[in-house]
Scaffold this motif. Structure first.
Motif, PDB file in Angstrom:
ATOM      1  N   GLY A 202     -19.229   0.350  22.873  1.00 32.92           N
ATOM      2  CA  GLY A 202     -18.920   1.199  24.008  1.00 32.92           C
ATOM      3  C   GLY A 202     -17.550   1.845  23.941  1.00 32.92           C
ATOM      4  N   LYS A 203     -16.675   1.338  23.076  1.00 32.99           N
ATOM      5  CA  LYS A 203     -15.343   1.911  22.895  1.00 32.99           C
ATOM      6  C   LYS A 203     -15.258   2.796  21.650  1.00 32.99           C
ATOM      7  CE  LYS A 203     -13.770  -0.903  26.204  1.00 32.99           C
ATOM      8  NZ  LYS A 203     -12.779  -1.928  25.915  1.00 32.99           N
ATOM      9  N   ALA A 204     -16.340   2.891  20.884  1.00 31.75           N
ATOM     10  CA  ALA A 204     -16.286   3.556  19.570  1.00 31.75           C
ATOM     11  C   ALA A 204     -15.914   5.033  19.676  1.00 31.75           C
ATOM     12  CB  ALA A 204     -17.623   3.401  18.851  1.00 31.75           C
ATOM     13  N   GLU A 205     -16.449   5.732  20.663  1.00 33.75           N
ATOM     14  CA  GLU A 205     -16.141   7.154  20.800  1.00 33.75           C
ATOM     15  C   GLU A 205     -14.679   7.347  21.176  1.00 33.75           C
ATOM     16  OE1 GLU A 205     -16.317  11.182  20.757  1.00 33.75           O
ATOM     17  OE2 GLU A 205     -17.794   9.755  19.987  1.00 33.75           O
ATOM     18  N   ALA A 206     -14.164   6.510  22.060  1.00 36.46           N
ATOM     19  CA  ALA A 206     -12.752   6.600  22.448  1.00 36.46           C
ATOM     20  C   ALA A 206     -11.853   6.352  21.243  1.00 36.46           C
ATOM     21  CB  ALA A 206     -12.451   5.601  23.558  1.00 36.46           C
ATOM     22  N   VAL A 207     -12.192   5.356  20.424  1.00 37.26           N
ATOM     23  CA  VAL A 207     -11.411   5.065  19.219  1.00 37.26           C
ATOM     24  C   VAL A 207     -11.411   6.269  18.281  1.00 37.26           C
ATOM     25  CG1 VAL A 207     -11.353   3.667  17.117  1.00 37.26           C
ATOM     26  CG2 VAL A 207     -11.714   2.570  19.345  1.00 37.26           C
ATOM     27  N   ALA A 208     -12.578   6.847  18.083  1.00 38.59           N
ATOM     28  CA  ALA A 208     -12.682   8.000  17.187  1.00 38.59           C
ATOM     29  C   ALA A 208     -11.854   9.172  17.690  1.00 38.59           C
ATOM     30  CB  ALA A 208     -14.146   8.414  17.036  1.00 38.59           C
ATOM     31  N   ARG A 209     -11.862   9.418  18.977  1.00 38.99           N
ATOM     32  CA  ARG A 209     -11.069  10.515  19.537  1.00 38.99           C
ATOM     33  C   ARG A 209      -9.584  10.242  19.383  1.00 38.99           C
ATOM     34  NH1 ARG A 209     -12.550  11.568  25.471  1.00 38.99           N
ATOM     35  NH2 ARG A 209     -11.443  13.523  25.120  1.00 38.99           N
ATOM     36  N   ALA A 210      -9.179   9.000  19.658  1.00 38.25           N
ATOM     37  CA  ALA A 210      -7.756   8.663  19.593  1.00 38.25           C
ATOM     38  C   ALA A 210      -7.220   8.724  18.168  1.00 38.25           C
ATOM     39  CB  ALA A 210      -7.526   7.284  20.187  1.00 38.25           C
ATOM     40  N   LEU A 211      -8.061   8.408  17.196  1.00 34.26           N
ATOM     41  CA  LEU A 211      -7.615   8.365  15.806  1.00 34.26           C
ATOM     42  C   LEU A 211      -7.940   9.637  15.031  1.00 34.26           C
ATOM     43  CD1 LEU A 211      -8.467   4.659  14.921  1.00 34.26           C
ATOM     44  CD2 LEU A 211      -6.196   5.707  15.048  1.00 34.26           C
ATOM     45  N   ALA A 212      -8.426  10.648  15.712  1.00 29.94           N
ATOM     46  CA  ALA A 212      -8.801  11.893  15.030  1.00 29.94           C
ATOM     47  C   ALA A 212      -7.640  12.475  14.245  1.00 29.94           C
ATOM     48  CB  ALA A 212      -9.327  12.916  16.044  1.00 29.94           C
ATOM     49  N   GLY A 213      -6.465  12.481  14.840  1.00 28.32           N
ATOM     50  CA  GLY A 213      -5.302  13.038  14.156  1.00 28.32           C
ATOM     51  C   GLY A 213      -4.878  12.196  12.983  1.00 28.32           C
ATOM     52  N   ALA A 214      -4.881  10.861  13.181  1.00 26.73           N
ATOM     53  CA  ALA A 214      -4.453   9.964  12.110  1.00 26.73           C
ATOM     54  C   ALA A 214      -5.372  10.046  10.901  1.00 26.73           C
ATOM     55  CB  ALA A 214      -4.394   8.529  12.628  1.00 26.73           C
ATOM     56  N   LEU A 215      -6.648  10.344  11.129  1.00 23.49           N
ATOM     57  CA  LEU A 215      -7.623  10.350  10.042  1.00 23.49           C
ATOM     58  C   LEU A 215      -7.862  11.732   9.460  1.00 23.49           C
ATOM     59  CD1 LEU A 215     -10.238   7.870  11.568  1.00 23.49           C
ATOM     60  CD2 LEU A 215      -8.498   7.404   9.838  1.00 23.49           C
ATOM     61  N   GLY A 219      -3.267  15.738   9.779  1.00 25.54           N
ATOM     62  CA  GLY A 219      -2.739  15.090  10.973  1.00 25.54           C
ATOM     63  C   GLY A 219      -2.570  16.006  12.165  1.00 25.54           C
ATOM     64  N   THR A 220      -3.292  17.125  12.181  1.00 28.31           N
ATOM     65  CA  THR A 220      -3.115  18.097  13.264  1.00 28.31           C
ATOM     66  C   THR A 220      -4.181  18.008  14.339  1.00 28.31           C
ATOM     67  OG1 THR A 220      -4.347  19.768  12.021  1.00 28.31           O
ATOM     68  CG2 THR A 220      -1.941  19.706  11.723  1.00 28.31           C
ATOM     69  N   ASP A 221      -5.126  17.102  14.204  1.00 28.65           N
ATOM     70  CA  ASP A 221      -6.244  17.037  15.148  1.00 28.65           C
ATOM     71  C   ASP A 221      -5.991  16.082  16.308  1.00 28.65           C
ATOM     72  OD1 ASP A 221      -7.578  18.826  13.553  1.00 28.65           O
ATOM     73  OD2 ASP A 221      -8.710  17.297  12.468  1.00 28.65           O
ATOM     74  N   VAL A 222      -4.744  15.860  16.656  1.00 28.38           N
ATOM     75  CA  VAL A 222      -4.419  14.943  17.749  1.00 28.38           C
ATOM     76  C   VAL A 222      -4.805  15.594  19.076  1.00 28.38           C
ATOM     77  CG1 VAL A 222      -2.604  13.656  18.898  1.00 28.38           C
ATOM     78  CG2 VAL A 222      -2.519  13.983  16.415  1.00 28.38           C
ATOM     79  N   PRO A 223      -5.657  14.956  19.869  1.00 26.07           N
ATOM     80  CA  PRO A 223      -6.020  15.520  21.166  1.00 26.07           C
ATOM     81  C   PRO A 223      -4.865  15.378  22.153  1.00 26.07           C
ATOM     82  CG  PRO A 223      -7.025  13.376  20.896  1.00 26.07           C
ATOM     83  CD  PRO A 223      -6.359  13.697  19.594  1.00 26.07           C
ATOM     84  N   PRO A 224      -4.852  16.142  23.227  1.00 31.94           N
ATOM     85  CA  PRO A 224      -3.766  16.031  24.212  1.00 31.94           C
ATOM     86  C   PRO A 224      -3.808  14.703  24.937  1.00 31.94           C
ATOM     87  CG  PRO A 224      -5.464  17.552  24.978  1.00 31.94           C
ATOM     88  CD  PRO A 224      -5.811  17.214  23.565  1.00 31.94           C
TER      89      PRO A 224
END
Length: 251
Positions: A202-215, A219-224
Motif C-alpha cells: 500500500g506504500k509502494a506508489e508513494a515510495v516510487a514517487r518519492a524516489l523518482a528523482g533519486a532513481l 536526478g531531475t524528476d523530483v516531484p514538488p
C-alpha cells in the motif's frame, strides 16, 4: 549539504525491523563512544512498533547506555496522555519503559491535559528542542503514508511550507485524529542521518514517487514537496530508505 539517498530492500517487514533496530543500536553506541549523548527522532505506526520491539530484544549486549539517549518524535497526535493513539505511548510500551530510559530524556509532545491547543503544544515542543537539542539529531526515523506524507506534513497542507519554526500545529489532518503537532523540515533536516521505514504494498506508489528523482539518470524528476512531502527530508551525512519487498515493488 544533504546526502544522496541509499535504498535497502529487505525480504520481509520482520527483516526490515531487525535490520533497522540493529543499525540504530550500532549508531547509538558509536555516538556514545565519541563522547556524546545521541539525539534520536522516533516515528509511529506498525513498522515502527516492530522496530521498537526489536530494539528491546537486541539491546542487551549492544553497549548502549540508555541513561544517555535522548528520544524525540517527528509528530504526535494531540490527544489525552493515556490515549492509545499517542506515538509516545506505543513506544513506551514497546521499549522505552523496558529499557529504563530516564524520564528527562524522553521528550514527549504535550497532551491535551498539558496544552490548551496544538499551537501551544507546538511552541512548547520547539522550546524543548532549543533547550536540549540545539545542534539537531543523530538519527531521524520517518514513516511514509500512502499519500507520501511524513510526520504530520501532508500533501497540500500549509505546514509543508513552514520555515520559521521547528514545530507546528496541525488541524484537519486527512487521517484521524485530526489535531497533531509535527516537526517542520527545518527541524527534521537538522540531522546527520535520515531513515525512512516503509513496509507494505500500500506504500509502494508513494515510495516510487518519492524516489523518482533519486532513481532518474539526471536526478531531475523530483516531484514538488507540496505533492510528495517525503522528498523534503534528508540527512546531512546519510539518507537511507529501508523498504520491504512489497514497499519496493514499484521501483
Amino acid at each position: 549539504m544533504s546526502s544522496a539517498a541509499r535504498i535497502e530492500v529487505l525480504d520481509t517487514a520482520e527483516a526490515l525491523a531487525t535490520t533497522v533496530a540493529g543499525a540504530l543500536l550500532r549508531t547509538l553506541a558509536e555516538v556514545q563512544a565519541a563522547g556524546r549523548e545521541p539525539q534520536v527522532v522516533l516515528t509511529g505506526g506498525t513498522i515502527a512498533e516492530a522496530v521498537h520491539r526489536e530494539v528491546a530484544r537486541l539491546s542487551p549486549g549492544s553497549g548502549v547506555d540508555w541513561d544517555r539517549v535522548h528520544l524525540w518524535w517527528g509528530d504526535e497526535r494531540f490527544v489525552p496522555h493515556d490515549s492509545p493513539d499517542r506515538n509516545a505511548g506505543q513506544a513506551r510500551a514497546a521499549f522505552i519503559d523496558a529499557l529504563g530510559v530516564p524520564a528527562e530524556r524522553v521528550h514527549e509532545v504535550a497532551s491535551t491535559e498539558q496544552a490548551a491547543d496544538v499551537d501551544e503544544a507546538a511552541t512548547a515542543y520547539a522550546a524543548e528542542l532549543a533547550g536540549h537539542a540545539p545542534d539537531g539529531f543523530d538519527v531521524v526515523m520517518l514513516g511514509v503514508g500512502p499519500d507520501a506524507h511524513i510526520a504530520s506534513l501532508f500533501p497540500g497542507h500549509p505546514q509543508v511550507h513552514v520555515t520559521d519554526v521547528d514545530a507546528v500545529g496541525v488541524t484537519g489532518s486527512p487521517k484521524p485524529p485530526p489535531e497533531r503537532v509535527s516537526l517542520t523540515y527545518r527541524a527534521l533536516n537538522r540531522t546527520r542521518a535520515t531513515w525512512f521505514l516503509v513496509s507494505g504494498e500500500g506504500k509502494a506508489e508513494a515510495v516510487a514517487r518519492a524516489l523518482a528523482g533519486a532513481l532518474s539518470q539526471d536526478g531531475t524528476d523530483v516531484p514538488p514537496v507540496d505533492e510528495v512531502p517525503a522528498v523534503g527530508a534528508a540527512g546531512r551525512e546519510q539518507t537511507v530508505w529501508f523498504l520491504d519487498r512489497d514497499a519496493a515493488s514499484r521501483l
